[in-house]
Design a protein around this motif. Structure first.
Motif, short mmCIF file in Angstrom:
data_model
loop_
_atom_site.label_atom_id
_atom_site.label_comp_id
_atom_site.label_asym_id
_atom_site.label_seq_id
_atom_site.Cartn_x
_atom_site.Cartn_y
_atom_site.Cartn_z
N GLN A 179 0.82 -1.20 0.00
CA GLN A 179 0.00 0.00 0.00
C GLN A 179 0.86 1.26 0.00
O GLN A 179 0.54 2.26 -0.65
N ALA A 183 0.66 4.27 -2.59
CA ALA A 183 0.33 5.61 -2.13
C ALA A 183 1.48 6.59 -2.38
O ALA A 183 1.25 7.79 -2.59
N HIS A 489 -2.39 8.47 7.02
CA HIS A 489 -2.58 8.75 5.59
C HIS A 489 -3.98 8.36 5.14
O HIS A 489 -4.67 9.13 4.45
N TRP A 490 -4.43 7.15 5.52
CA TRP A 490 -5.75 6.69 5.08
C TRP A 490 -6.86 7.51 5.75
O TRP A 490 -7.89 7.78 5.11
N GLU A 493 -6.84 10.74 3.62
CA GLU A 493 -7.20 10.61 2.21
C GLU A 493 -8.55 9.95 1.99
O GLU A 493 -9.31 10.32 1.09
N LYS A 494 -8.85 8.91 2.80
CA LYS A 494 -10.11 8.15 2.66
C LYS A 494 -10.36 7.72 1.22
O LYS A 494 -11.43 7.95 0.65
N TRP A 498 -10.31 2.24 2.24
CA TRP A 498 -9.46 2.83 3.28
C TRP A 498 -9.68 2.17 4.63
O TRP A 498 -8.74 2.08 5.43
N ASN A 501 -7.65 -0.95 4.63
CA ASN A 501 -6.23 -0.60 4.71
C ASN A 501 -5.84 -0.21 6.13
O ASN A 501 -4.74 -0.54 6.60
N ILE A 502 -6.73 0.47 6.83
CA ILE A 502 -6.43 0.85 8.22
C ILE A 502 -6.31 -0.40 9.09
O ILE A 502 -5.45 -0.47 9.99
#
Length: 711
Positions: A179, A183, A489-490, A493-494, A498, A501-502
């Motif tokens: 990721q 990113a 970051h997530w 950015e959402k 996301w 990813n978190i």
């Protein structure tokens, strides 16, 4: 570095010369308008006495200095643009010999445009960037067993559940760095991710941890490789440190040749090691299948510690050293062929998959064969003995293990210089680390890594077990901050998926944090305190460097005027503001002094000479010479009874500047230049000493007029 996303990263020769900002360019335009009034007529008419474009460059006369700038060295593209071909060897004999030797070892210099051609494909990037990660299976499981066996043979049954937790950590961290690459497609290790999302201080913390990790990676990898050699050839044990230093020199030379050359050099050993491990796993599982996968009991080992949560956490942290080098790909995205980020993600997936398969396979063999720690034989060597006996395949496993461990430091050689590049780009490391060498690699970072790893190898006498406790703290400090940075970051950015990813980054952050805290706490007295003490020192040093560069930037940047007025300029920044006076220090009126005097007078500015006499007799002797010459210039004689020539001159120049700070003093020094290096100690070097002495003084320009002696 601030919390914004980093700009596009290019590892190019121009990175050392950052462009001016839009504000600075606007101020520069205003300054240029003021300059036009102060330029002499010859500049406006472009009537220079020679052609800077070398369109009519004469054939150089034969002689010692004709090779400095031969006609063929420059090509004229436009009237104001020359292109320099590959430079000739230095004039001096010793310089020429060293240059030719360097060309033989490293190869010829590469053109700056070749930086694109130096990028590597996935099959080469895999061994170049994964040698550290994949080779860690040779000592990671052993480090875990070393802790578990402290609670006796019965504690070895926890090998499987702890290994399962480690596999979960590998998957979480591997997915997280996939990721990260997506990113931050222009290259982003923990330093950039943490800095961009958590602030510059935490970014520096991650960078400092990575620096310690890369240095220790080089030292531990070489020490482990030497241990593997000593397992097969115990007679070489006393020469462990010299062998390790020789390997570091080989790695230095290989990496200075360039990324592609290093890939070709290190690809075969990495692939051979992977093949050897999978061969070992297949043979070992086949033997276990013949006996119905019956688990063999480990040897009886007396317990020296009680089995508790702390011991299990220590074993988990020790086994986590199998993950060192997992972030190498995310740091090196720009070295891949296009599409860079996609090729980097694919390579990372291959690396993590191979790591998990090799780690899980070896753990399964350790559990099935009841292998424990032996004092003079590594765990991998024991497994190879059980599978192959003493035959050629055992030798193959040991040889490839030793080779990959010795070359595993190559991952650090790839990423340590790039980390310093990123830090130097942000002003936290010396700008010398931005510079690409002859072969388009960051030579200064490679050399620094070699020196630091060699120092650690010598300090710890090449003992792997003494270095392992230092190992996990730095890398898992960086891992933890990187995972937390990606969570931030997530949240900001959402983007797509996301929340998933978190969860992935949160799992990686939690497990990495457990390893970090456990390693720092349990291994503190064993050596982890060295890394914990070094990290804040690196951070403070980086902040001081940044403060210095900020001060230099503030001092050198053109400043706008107040409320849109004219730009602020100090005295001496416009041609019309410069008032000259030339000072010629003269020891005796020989040809060197006469040339310096003639040069100073030819500048068309006020000139006087100064002579420092140690006593009255020398005063009278020099006045006699000056009178015979004709006393064409003002002479000032200073008597220095203590015979201090250079300090006296420097203080005198400082006193002159104090009288009229608005006058620029140009010190014209006569200097004898000899041909052979062994002639230099036969002469005084007063010109060089005076130049160093007056360099800190403001308003003083030092130049020298050389007289070349051929004999």
């Amino acid at each position: 570095m601030d919390s914004r996303e980093p700009a596009v990263v290019t590892f190019s020769p121009s990175a050392e010369l950052p462009p001016l900002s839009e504000q600075e360019l606007a101020v520069l335009s205003q300054v240029g308008q003021d300059w036009s009034a102060g330029l002499p007529d010859w500049r406006r008419a472009e009537a220079l006495p020679l052609d800077p474009a070398l369109n009519q460059y004469p054939t150089p006369a034969p002689g010692r200095f004709s090779r400095i700038a031969p006609v063929g060295q420059f090509r004229t593209e436009t009237p104001d643009r020359l292109v320099a071909d590959q430079p000739e060897a230095p004039v001096s004999p010793e310089g020429g010999t060293l240059t030719r030797l360097r060309r033989v070892i490293l190869g010829p210099p590469l053109n700056s445009a070749a930086v694109v051609q130096e990028r590597i494909r996935k099959l080469i990037a895999l061994p170049v960037l994964s040698s550290d990660l994949l080779s860690s299976v040779a000592y990671g499981p052993e480090a875990m067993l070393t802790v578990l066996v402290l609670a006796g043979a019965s504690a070895l049954r926890l090998t499987l559940p702890i290994s399962l937790a480690l596999v979960v950590l590998m998957v979480a961290v591997g997915l997280s760095y996939r990721q990260t690459i997506r990113a931050y497609p222009h290259g982003a290790g923990s330093y950039i991710v943490a800095g961009a999302n958590l602030g510059s201080r935490l970014g520096l913390t991650a960078g400092a941890g990575l620096m310690m990790d890369y240095i220790l990676t080089a030292a531990v990898s070489v020490a482990s490789g030497v241990d593997a050699i000593n397992s097969a050839l115990p007679r070489l044990a006393p020469a462990a440190v010299p062998i390790g230093l020789a390997v570091l020199v080989m790695l230095l030379a290989g990496n200075l040749r360039g990324v592609r050359s290093a890939g070709k050099l290190f690809a075969a050993p990495t692939y051979a090691f992977v093949a050897a491990v999978f061969l070992l796993i297949c043979f070992g599982l086949a033997q276990a299948a013949r006996r119905g996968f019956t688990t063999l009991p480990p040897p009886r080992v007396p317990a020296t510690e009680g089995l508790g949560v702390l011991l299990v956490l220590r074993a988990f942290a020790s086994g986590a050293t199998s993950m060192t080098g997992i972030e190498a790909v995310s740091n090196a995205v720009p070295v891949f062929k296009p599409v860079e980020w996609r090729n980097a993600r694919t390579t990372l997936t291959w690396m993590v998959s191979l790591l998990i398969l090799m780690f899980a396979g070896l753990i399964a063999l350790i559990h099935l064969d009841g292998v424990a720690i032996k004092p003079n034989q590594t765990v991998l060597s024991q497994l190879a003995h059980l599978a192959f006996g003493e035959g050629p395949l055992y030798i193959f496993v040991q040889a490839t293990t030793a080779l990959i461990l010795l070359l595993a430091a190559n991952t650090a050689y790839q990423d340590f210089p790039r980390l310093l590049f990123f830090m130097a780009r942000d002003g936290y490391a010396p700008r010398a680390f931005l510079r690409l060498g002859d072969r388009l690699v960051f030579s200064n970072g490679i050399i620094l890594l070699t020196v630091a790893a060699a120092a650690i190898l010598i300090a710890f006498h090449g003992r792997t077990q003494a270095l392992i406790p230092l190992f996990a703290v730095g890398v898992f400090l960086a891992f933890t901050l990187s995972q937390v940075g990606m969570i931030r970051h997530w949240l900001r950015e959402k983007g797509p998926h996301w929340r998933k990813n978190i969860v992935i980054n949160g799992t990686g952050a939690l497990l990495s944090g457990v390893v970090l805290v456990t390693a720092a706490f349990t291994k503190f007295v064993e050596g982890a305190w060295v890394v914990l003490a070094a990290v804040p020192i690196v951070i403070l040093t980086a902040l001081r460097i940044r403060r210095h560069y900020d001060a230099v930037q503030a001092a050198l940047s053109p400043e706008p005027g107040e409320q849109g007025g004219e730009p602020r300029q100090e005295d001496g920044e416009r041609p019309g503001q410069v008032l000259h006076m030339a000072v010629v220090p003269v020891a005796r009126l020989d040809r060197a002094a006469l040339r310096a005097l003639a040069y100073a007078v030819s500048l068309g500015q006020p000139v006087f000479a100064v002579h420092v006499s140690p006593d009255d007799e020398e005063d009278d002797r020099f006045r006699h010479q000056w009178t015979y010459w004709g006393a064409h210039l003002r002479l000032e004689i200073i008597v220095s009874p203590h015979r201090a020539i250079i300090p006296t001159l420097s203080h005198y120049l400082q006193a002159l500047h104090a009288l009229r700070p608005d006058i620029t003093l140009t010190v014209v020094l006569p200097e004898v230049v000899v041909k052979q290096w062994w002639h230099r100690p036969l002469h005084h070097h007063d010109a060089r000493r005076l130049r160093r002495a007056v360099r800190p003084l403001p308003g003083i320009v030092v130049t020298s007029v050389p007289v070349h002696v051929r004999g």
